[in-house]
Design a protein around this motif. Structure first.
Motif, mmCIF file in Angstrom:
data_model
loop_
_atom_site.group_PDB
_atom_site.id
_atom_site.type_symbol
_atom_site.label_atom_id
_atom_site.label_comp_id
_atom_site.label_asym_id
_atom_site.label_seq_id
_atom_site.Cartn_x
_atom_site.Cartn_y
_atom_site.Cartn_z
ATOM 1 N N ASP A 367 14.160 -49.466 -19.046
ATOM 2 C CA ASP A 367 15.111 -48.219 -18.802
ATOM 3 C C ASP A 367 15.058 -47.085 -19.903
ATOM 4 N N ASP A 368 15.412 -47.766 -21.131
ATOM 5 C CA ASP A 368 15.677 -46.757 -22.458
ATOM 6 C C ASP A 368 14.073 -46.474 -22.814
ATOM 7 N N ASN A 369 13.348 -47.440 -22.950
ATOM 8 C CA ASN A 369 11.946 -47.126 -23.316
ATOM 9 C C ASN A 369 11.264 -45.943 -22.498
ATOM 10 N N VAL A 370 11.199 -46.100 -21.122
ATOM 11 C CA VAL A 370 10.745 -45.144 -20.359
ATOM 12 C C VAL A 370 11.177 -43.868 -20.298
ATOM 13 N N SER A 371 12.713 -43.736 -20.439
ATOM 14 C CA SER A 371 13.330 -42.372 -20.353
ATOM 15 C C SER A 371 12.959 -41.645 -21.737
ATOM 16 N N ARG A 372 12.773 -42.370 -23.058
ATOM 17 C CA ARG A 372 12.294 -41.460 -24.026
ATOM 18 C C ARG A 372 10.591 -41.009 -23.705
ATOM 19 N N LEU A 373 9.965 -42.026 -23.250
ATOM 20 C CA LEU A 373 8.517 -41.825 -23.080
ATOM 21 C C LEU A 373 8.259 -40.522 -22.335
ATOM 22 N N ALA A 374 9.141 -40.577 -21.154
ATOM 23 C CA ALA A 374 9.046 -39.461 -20.216
ATOM 24 C C ALA A 374 9.200 -38.058 -20.911
ATOM 25 N N GLY A 375 10.309 -38.186 -21.896
ATOM 26 C CA GLY A 375 10.704 -36.905 -22.775
ATOM 27 C C GLY A 375 9.701 -36.532 -23.661
ATOM 28 N N ILE A 376 8.949 -37.539 -24.198
ATOM 29 C CA ILE A 376 8.225 -37.311 -25.215
ATOM 30 C C ILE A 376 6.736 -36.513 -24.451
ATOM 31 N N LEU A 377 6.445 -36.893 -23.386
ATOM 32 C CA LEU A 377 5.391 -36.169 -22.658
ATOM 33 C C LEU A 377 6.066 -35.021 -22.318
ATOM 34 N N ARG A 378 7.065 -34.556 -21.774
ATOM 35 C CA ARG A 378 7.706 -33.291 -21.540
ATOM 36 C C ARG A 378 7.488 -32.215 -22.693
ATOM 37 N N ASP A 379 8.043 -32.864 -24.019
ATOM 38 C CA ASP A 379 7.992 -32.205 -25.071
ATOM 39 C C ASP A 379 6.582 -31.563 -25.527
ATOM 40 N N VAL A 380 5.669 -32.551 -25.291
ATOM 41 C CA VAL A 380 4.298 -32.552 -25.831
ATOM 42 C C VAL A 380 3.834 -31.067 -24.905
ATOM 43 N N VAL A 381 4.079 -31.234 -23.637
ATOM 44 C CA VAL A 381 3.534 -30.150 -22.454
ATOM 45 C C VAL A 381 4.114 -28.831 -22.774
ATOM 46 N N ALA A 382 5.598 -28.870 -23.310
ATOM 47 C CA ALA A 382 6.314 -27.823 -23.380
ATOM 48 C C ALA A 382 5.601 -26.980 -24.811
ATOM 49 N N ALA A 383 5.308 -27.960 -25.733
ATOM 50 C CA ALA A 383 4.955 -27.342 -27.093
ATOM 51 C C ALA A 383 3.373 -26.997 -27.189
ATOM 52 N N SER A 384 2.715 -27.246 -25.857
ATOM 53 C CA SER A 384 1.278 -26.765 -25.699
ATOM 54 C C SER A 384 0.925 -25.500 -25.251
ATOM 55 N N PRO A 385 -0.129 -24.825 -25.402
ATOM 56 C CA PRO A 385 -0.149 -23.730 -24.838
ATOM 57 C C PRO A 385 -0.676 -24.063 -23.363
ATOM 58 N N SER A 386 -0.689 -22.896 -22.624
ATOM 59 C CA SER A 386 -1.070 -23.062 -21.208
ATOM 60 C C SER A 386 -2.546 -23.832 -20.816
ATOM 61 N N PRO A 387 -2.434 -24.671 -20.356
ATOM 62 C CA PRO A 387 -3.819 -25.383 -20.133
ATOM 63 C C PRO A 387 -4.828 -24.530 -19.554
ATOM 64 N N LEU A 388 -6.072 -24.779 -20.314
ATOM 65 C CA LEU A 388 -7.344 -23.941 -19.977
ATOM 66 C C LEU A 388 -8.093 -24.971 -18.979
ATOM 67 N N ARG A 389 -8.053 -24.857 -17.945
ATOM 68 C CA ARG A 389 -8.582 -25.773 -16.737
ATOM 69 C C ARG A 389 -10.049 -25.528 -17.130
ATOM 70 N N ALA A 390 -10.857 -26.648 -17.051
ATOM 71 C CA ALA A 390 -12.135 -26.842 -17.172
ATOM 72 C C ALA A 390 -12.979 -26.093 -16.084
#
Length: 392
Positions: A367-390
């Motif tokens: 439960d602790d592991n996955v909560s952190r993983l979910a947060g890492i993914l959110r941070d990555v997306v929030a910090a990235s430019p809007s996706p350029l869909r292929a």
């Protein structure tokens, strides 16, 4: 923020290997509570030829697979390109239309190398999860190392299952600020202390013979033959001791032949692979777990054994020393069969405080592991430019 996440890996159960990557299955299934998760698993073409061995159903996830085709025995440095081409030929249109927010790839080579190229093609961020021999072994090859280095350097985040592996990732040019240590977890509802006598009765094992347990792939790098060579020294002290291997792999025949040559075939048993849900009884039945691997990240069987109150004898490699303190087990150098023999004898003669071992394991929860993983993914997306869909 709920994301659309695509996970790509070779380490996940498939109909051709239903027991593969159970640690990923546990993690990804829980990740599905936070994000919308698809899992696309690479299946080696040779494995496909072997036929289906079971069905796989994972609640809360959409799962699929593709066949990884490559030239056997040659061109190992081309495997990442073959992996990507196999994926694009079989699932390219699906990937272009799915509008994923990010990619999560589990295993560095060829998986992460190929996914790095794919992520740039799709214009979306990607996260690499590394496990052990993907960096400890694969990255030592001259022609694979620069490919792995590039995949880690360009990743939006790198998740390592131990501090030792995180250090190696940084040495391979991963941005230290983007590297996260995320130890694997244990399900305490499944892996918990219980009656040894009842577990042995259910498994049809001797009620009182000392029992050394090995759980894992039967291959040289896991040290399964080192354990067998060390076992006769324990037998000299405890003639009724038993050594049980749970798992399957290429060393199965060698183990049987060598046990016969050592004169201990009647005390060595190969139980074969068992479902993950059946492992707790094996840990409860054992006096100790032994995993003398030559290289590792943090093997889940160590955490799961500890969660059942079972002491561990293991090698001082990878992240094992980070999770196995002296009150929970003994550490020996890899490849040192004399030291392993002595550790087995010492562990068998120690009065272990089982409650202390369980408390140590309590620090590792999914439960602790996955909560952190979910947060890492959110941070990555929030910090990235809007996706350029292929659009190609």
């Amino acid at each position: 923020m709920r994301l659309r996440v695509l996970i790509l890996t070779n380490l996940f159960p498939t109909p051709w290997d239903p027991l593969r990557g159970t640690f990923n299955r546990q993690q990804f299934e829980r990740l599905g509570q936070y994000h919308d998760v698809d899992v696309l698993t690479a299946v080696d073409f040779r494995e496909r030829l072997g036929g289906r061995k079971g069905e796989v159903k994972v609640s809360g996830l959409r799962t699929d697979h593709f066949t990884f085709v490559y030239p056997p025995r040659i061109g190992r440095t081309l495997h990442a390109m073959c992996w990507l081409l196999s994926l694009l030929v079989q699932r390219g249109r699906q990937l272009r239309l799915a509008n994923y927010d990010c990619l999560l790839v589990s295993w560095a080579y060829p998986d992460a190398v190929a996914v790095g190229w794919l992520a740039r093609r799709l214009g979306i961020p990607y996260v690499v999860k590394v496990h052990g021999s993907d960096l400890n072994v694969q990255a030592e090859h001259a022609l694979r190392r620069p490919q792995i280095r590039s995949a880690l350097h360009h990743a939006n985040a790198v998740i390592a299952v131990s501090e030792a592996l995180a250090t190696k990732a940084v040495a391979l040019d991963a941005d230290a600020a983007r590297v996260h240590v995320l130890y694997n977890g244990v399900d305490p509802g499944l892996f918990a202390p219980g009656s040894r006598s009842q577990a042995r009765e259910r498994l049809d094992l001797s009620p009182d013979a000392p029992l050394v347990l090995y759980v894992g792939n039967l291959k040289l790098a896991k040290g399964c033959l080192d354990l067998l060579e060390a076992f006769p020294a324990l037998l000299a002290e405890h003639p009724r001791a038993q050594l049980v291997y749970v798992g399957a792999g290429p060393c199965q025949t060698s183990l049987l032949e060598r046990a016969s040559a050592l004169g201990c075939a009647d005390r060595v048993f190969l139980a074969g692979p068992v479902p993950h849900g059946a492992l707790p009884d094996w840990f409860r039945a054992a006096d100790l777990l032994c995993l003398p691997s030559h290289n590792e990240g943090v093997p889940n069987v160590v955490l799961e054994a500890m969660s059942c109150g079972t002491p561990v004898v293991a090698t001082r490699v990878g992240g094992i020393p980070e999770v196995l303190p002296s009150q929970a087990g003994l550490l020996v150098p890899a490849h040192n069969r004399d030291a392993l023999s002595q550790a087995l004898i010492d562990a068998a003669g120690t009065r272990w405080e089982r409650d202390a071992i369980v408390r140590q394991a309590a620090a590792f929860r999914w439960d602790d592991n996955v909560s952190r993983l979910a947060g890492i993914l959110r941070d990555v997306v929030a910090a990235s430019p809007s996706p350029l869909r292929a659009t190609a």
